[in-house]
Design a protein around this motif. Structure first.
Motif, PDB file in Angstrom:
ATOM      1  N   VAL A 190       0.833  -1.205   0.000  1.00 31.46           N
ATOM      2  CA  VAL A 190       0.000   0.000   0.000  1.00 31.46           C
ATOM      3  C   VAL A 190       0.867   1.254   0.000  1.00 31.46           C
ATOM      4  O   VAL A 190       0.541   2.256  -0.657  1.00 31.46           O
ATOM      5  N   LEU A 191       1.975   1.220   0.715  1.00 39.65           N
ATOM      6  CA  LEU A 191       2.843   2.393   0.843  1.00 39.65           C
ATOM      7  C   LEU A 191       3.813   2.548  -0.326  1.00 39.65           C
ATOM      8  O   LEU A 191       4.493   3.580  -0.422  1.00 39.65           O
ATOM      9  N   SER A 192       3.864   1.564  -1.201  1.00 40.06           N
ATOM     10  CA  SER A 192       4.822   1.629  -2.305  1.00 40.06           C
ATOM     11  C   SER A 192       4.379   2.663  -3.345  1.00 40.06           C
ATOM     12  O   SER A 192       3.181   2.929  -3.505  1.00 40.06           O
ATOM     13  N   PRO A 193       5.334   3.248  -4.065  1.00 37.19           N
ATOM     14  CA  PRO A 193       4.995   4.283  -5.059  1.00 37.19           C
ATOM     15  C   PRO A 193       4.109   3.776  -6.192  1.00 37.19           C
ATOM     16  O   PRO A 193       3.426   4.568  -6.842  1.00 37.19           O
ATOM     17  N   ASN A 194       4.123   2.466  -6.448  1.00 36.05           N
ATOM     18  CA  ASN A 194       3.330   1.926  -7.563  1.00 36.05           C
ATOM     19  C   ASN A 194       2.044   1.250  -7.107  1.00 36.05           C
ATOM     20  O   ASN A 194       1.502   0.401  -7.820  1.00 36.05           O
ATOM     21  N   PHE A 195       1.535   1.634  -5.929  1.00 33.30           N
ATOM     22  CA  PHE A 195       0.321   0.984  -5.416  1.00 33.30           C
ATOM     23  C   PHE A 195      -0.868   1.193  -6.341  1.00 33.30           C
ATOM     24  O   PHE A 195      -1.627   0.253  -6.609  1.00 33.30           O
ATOM     25  N   VAL A 196      -1.049   2.398  -6.856  1.00 26.00           N
ATOM     26  CA  VAL A 196      -2.168   2.661  -7.771  1.00 26.00           C
ATOM     27  C   VAL A 196      -2.066   1.749  -8.990  1.00 26.00           C
ATOM     28  O   VAL A 196      -3.066   1.198  -9.463  1.00 26.00           O
ATOM     29  N   GLU A 197      -0.865   1.557  -9.486  1.00 28.64           N
ATOM     30  CA  GLU A 197      -0.659   0.664 -10.629  1.00 28.64           C
ATOM     31  C   GLU A 197      -1.011  -0.778 -10.265  1.00 28.64           C
ATOM     32  O   GLU A 197      -1.652  -1.484 -11.056  1.00 28.64           O
ATOM     33  N   GLN A 198      -0.628  -1.218  -9.052  1.00 28.63           N
ATOM     34  CA  GLN A 198      -0.964  -2.578  -8.611  1.00 28.63           C
ATOM     35  C   GLN A 198      -2.479  -2.769  -8.540  1.00 28.63           C
ATOM     36  O   GLN A 198      -3.011  -3.799  -8.979  1.00 28.63           O
ATOM     37  N   VAL A 199      -3.157  -1.782  -7.975  1.00 23.22           N
ATOM     38  CA  VAL A 199      -4.622  -1.871  -7.856  1.00 23.22           C
ATOM     39  C   VAL A 199      -5.267  -1.893  -9.236  1.00 23.22           C
ATOM     40  O   VAL A 199      -6.187  -2.677  -9.503  1.00 23.22           O
TER      41      VAL A 199
END
Length: 228
Positions: A190-199
């Motif tokens: 969740v805290l990673s910079p690419n969280f939006v991409e993961q979601v």
């Protein structure tokens, strides 16, 4: 602005101090947490909007209030101890099957599916399985789908639904009263910079199942689902 550790710290403290006095004393911190989450919501509207019709959908149409409705609940805590949003055509009040994002310390996930179907929707779901089981099976047993979400979640009837023989070849699918899927995310993810991409990528994998449900619930025609 990505979700930060401040979000989890605030939610942890809220869990310990779930009362209006503490919340109002820490309103400034909550406003910061809310702002970062809403920026993530807007980023997700933009990214999910590349494969879903989110035209006109705004942050307020996706975000859920942190205040709980305690009128009919035995739990009288005034606040949720998580943040959440959902994404679908027309926003979270449209009734369409949506992508639900839940942010909670140690319990974050992206999910969606048939959670509280009406009697008519459940009947349509079972009828579609009876007529064309391969449509659903091709989605939920797809290797990438299984790798991402595992097996279905939800309640089932113990024997067989009314109107269906217990020896029906698809009886195990017909037993489902709910059928939803979720993928958990660690705090670190969740805290990673690419969280939006993961979601976003997780939503793409879930999309065929939501399309399947939205067609049989709202379009009343045989689903023509294309796997991504």
């Amino acid at each position: 602005m990505a979700i930060t550790q401040q979000t989890f710290d605030f939610l942890n403290q809220l869990k310990i101090n779930n009362n209006r006095e503490w919340f109002h004393a820490n309103k400034k911190e909550y406003d910061g947490v809310k702002a970062s989450f809403e920026e993530s919501i807007q980023e997700l509207i933009n990214s999910i909007g590349t494969f879903e019709n989110l035209s006109g959908v705004k942050i307020k149409d996706c975000n859920y209030r942190i205040a709980r409705d305690v009128r009919f609940s035995a739990n009288k805590d005034p606040y949720k101890t998580w943040l959440s949003a959902s994404f679908s055509e027309g926003g979270r009040k449209s009734g369409k099957m949506d992508y639900y994002l839940h942010i909670e310390n140690g319990g974050s996930f992206l999910g969606g599916g048939m959670y509280s179907p009406t009697a008519e929707q459940l009947a349509a779901f079972r009828q579609e399985i009876d007529f064309s089981p391969e449509s659903l099976k091709g989605i939920i047993f797809d290797p990438l789908f299984v790798k991402t979400f595992g097996t279905p979640e939800g309640e089932k009837v113990k024997t067989s639904p009314k109107g269906y023989d217990k020896n029906h070849p698809e009886i195990e699918l017909l037993k489902w009263k709910q059928m939803f899927f979720w993928k958990k995310f660690t705090n670190e993810e969740v805290l990673s910079p690419n969280f939006v991409e993961q979601v976003t990528e997780t939503c793409k994998i879930l999309k065929p199942y939501l399309d399947y449900l939205n067609v049989i619930f709202f379009d009343h025609e045989e689903p023509d689902i294309q796997l991504l």
